[in-house]
Design an enzyme around this catalytic site. Structure first.
Site: not given
Ligand code: ACM
Ligand code: ZN
Length: 540
Positions: A194, A257, A321
């Site tokens: 991440d 991420h 995201e």
């Molecule tokens: C998430 O909570 N971004 C999958």
């Protein structure tokens, strides 16, 4: 005694008083088994006179050791000779499903029957809880006659840990695995990459960990900001978990991420952002560039190594995201690729990006999992088509979107894992003003009761929920710095989710769960595992 311990003991005593003596053995069963028949009127089995006979699992000394450990820990009785008058038998039966088991106890025999070693393992975990209930209530080393038949509602019962945000040393992950096995979880998803860190050694690209695993250059190699698992350590974890019938599923989160990998390889991002500072841990919404050949090549190598390392047939590739507007929508190369593919929106490049990344997963004989995004993040080429390739298993997670997600995945032939934020996001506070100390996302409160109220089938007809393969609790760790906090956020809500994943709705009840919780909290306390005391359940 601390106030904390006094409070919890008072709650345990209060709950023990509610349980009648005939039910003592049932008082700690969690998740609740499918069928329980108490044989009242018959004499109890006395463990002092027992000998263990293993019919089918001779090549698994672990099973026998586990049984001996359970009996000794709960009752102080050592059962290791074969001279006892009363037998404890362990039997494998092809008539049972893989995780299915039964326990039959009368005054002369205890028999554990399992469809596989996993079934036997779960029989022992249930037996451990029978003794726990007894130990708390009478502590006589006797087990009341009983017949239990049990099998799980779902074959996929997962918890996600997030060592990317704050690194969890191997020993801490093992401790967590030990406990999750007690509640019949069978999958541990490790969120390994991440913005805040790259946590897995990739031999073909050592820079990933050399640069990407160290958020705080002055800190050591063992968390919370720094650290990574070597491939040897990953093997050690996989083996440790497998012994406890837990499969480890790796997650590599792409194309968003990605600050940690971009700190190691800035050229994998969109060229117009090459000059931007790549700071590990800073959430700058940077993404991998959809037109970067090098990004595809590096991930082809990463996916190959990860696929070879993990025996799980599944690899999670994130897909959540992604800040398309800040990246692909402003990148000349990405826009040119979009036009050449005949797409109208930059987010449609997800089809190209994952089209290639998923191929690497398939080429290695694995199946991909992705977080399900229903908004504009991954739009279909035409508005009526769900964009995900059919062989992808999806995870529903965004608050409010689960009913839609269930419907779309059903109509399009996907398997679905249930992690609806409202019930299973265990990074959310458990009570108003409770931890975590900071709350980036305006997180709602997810109380223990709210977690318990999860029906993974959302009340749908059987035919409408057949594609749901399981449940996942998540422990996103932006605000979770160590294993003590992991446990605090997980317990007791993780027990509620464990029951949602294992037990059918007909067996479940909040009132019964609240009572069965307390012996389990006592056990967590005895084992030194942190948890939040659910004061709100102690009232009546
Ligand atoms: C998430 O909570 N971004 C999958
Ligand atoms: Zn680009």
């Amino acid at each position: 005694m601390t106030n904390f311990k006094r409070t919890i003991l008072a709650l345990i005593i209060a709950s023990a008083a509610i349980i009648s003596p005939a039910q003592e053995n049932l008082s700690a069963l969690l998740p609740i088994p499918e069928k329980i028949e108490c044989r009242t009127g018959e004499k109890a089995f006395d463990l002092k006179y027992a000998a263990i006979t293993i019919n089918d699992c001779e090549d698994s000394p672990y099973i026998k050791e586990e049984l001996e450990r359970i009996i000794e820990e709960r009752t102080g009785i050592k059962v290791c000779s074969s001279k006892g008058k009363k037998s404890i038998e362990i039997v494998l039966s092809e008539e049972k499903g893989k995780e299915e088991y039964s326990i039959e106890i009368d005054s002369r025999h205890i028999r554990f029957t399992g469809g596989s070693e996993a079934g036997i393992f779960y029989a022992l975990k249930t037996f451990d809880q029978l003794l726990l209930g007894d130990a708390i209530n009478s502590n006589e080393g006797k087990v009341a006659p009983i017949h239990i038949e049990d099998s799980p509602r779902y074959g996929y019962r997962a918890v996600m840990l997030d060592p990317a945000r704050h690194f969890l040393p191997v020993e801490d992950v093992k401790q967590f695995i030990d406990r999750m096995a007690c509640y019949k979880y069978n999958v541990l998803q490790l969120h390994l990459t991440d913005d805040q860190g790259w946590r897995i050694e990739i031999k073909s690209h050592p820079e990933l960990t050399e640069k990407g695993a160290f958020r705080n250059p002055k800190g050591g190699n063992n968390g919370p900001d720094n650290g990574y698992y070597t491939q040897e350590q990953i093997k050690e974890l996989i083996e440790y978990a497998a012994k406890r019938h837990i499969e480890i599923v790796p997650e590599l989160d792409i194309p968003g991420h990605s600050a940690a990998i971009l700190a190691a390889y800035p050229e994998l991002g969109c060229p117009f952002r090459h000059g931007d500072a790549k700071e590990i841990g800073k959430v700058t919404n940077m993404m991998l560039c959809a037109s970067s050949e090098k990004a595809y090549k590096v991930y082809e190598d990463i996916i190959r190594e990860v696929a070879q390392l993990f025996p799980s047939k599944r690899i999670h590739l994130g897909g959540d995201e992604a800040a398309v507007k800040d990246n692909w929508a402003q990148c000349e190369e990405c826009l040119a690729l979009m036009r050449s593919a005949g797409y109208k929106k930059p987010s449609q490049l997800m089809n190209i990006f994952f089209g290639r990344m998923l191929e690497y997963v398939r080429n290695n004989g694995k199946e991909a999992i992705l977080w399900c995004e229903l908004d504009n993040m991954w739009p279909p080429a035409n508005d009526y088509l769900f964009p995900y390739p059919k062989d992808v298993t999806l995870v529903t997670w965004r608050n409010g979107l689960t009913p839609k997600c269930i419907e779309l995945t059903r109509n399009n032939g996907h398997k679905l894992i249930m992690a609806p934020g409202e019930h299973t996001y265990l990074d959310y506070p458990q009570w108003q003003n409770d931890l975590p100390e900071f709350n980036n996302w305006g997180m709602p409160v997810t109380t223990l009761q709210k977690a318990y109220e999860l029906d993974p089938g959302y009340g749908l007809k059987d035919s409408e929920q057949e594609h749901i393969i399981g449940v996942m609790a998540t422990l996103w760790a932006e605000a979770i710095k160590d294993i003590n906090r992991v446990n605090y956020m997980f317990y007791p809500r993780g027990l509620a989710i464990a029951e949602a994943a294992w037990s059918g709705m007909e067996q479940r009840s909040w009132e019964s769960f609240k009572k069965r919780l307390y012996p389990n909290l006592y056990e967590l306390m005895k084992q030194g595992i942190n948890f939040r005391v659910p004061f709100e359940t102690g009232g009546k």
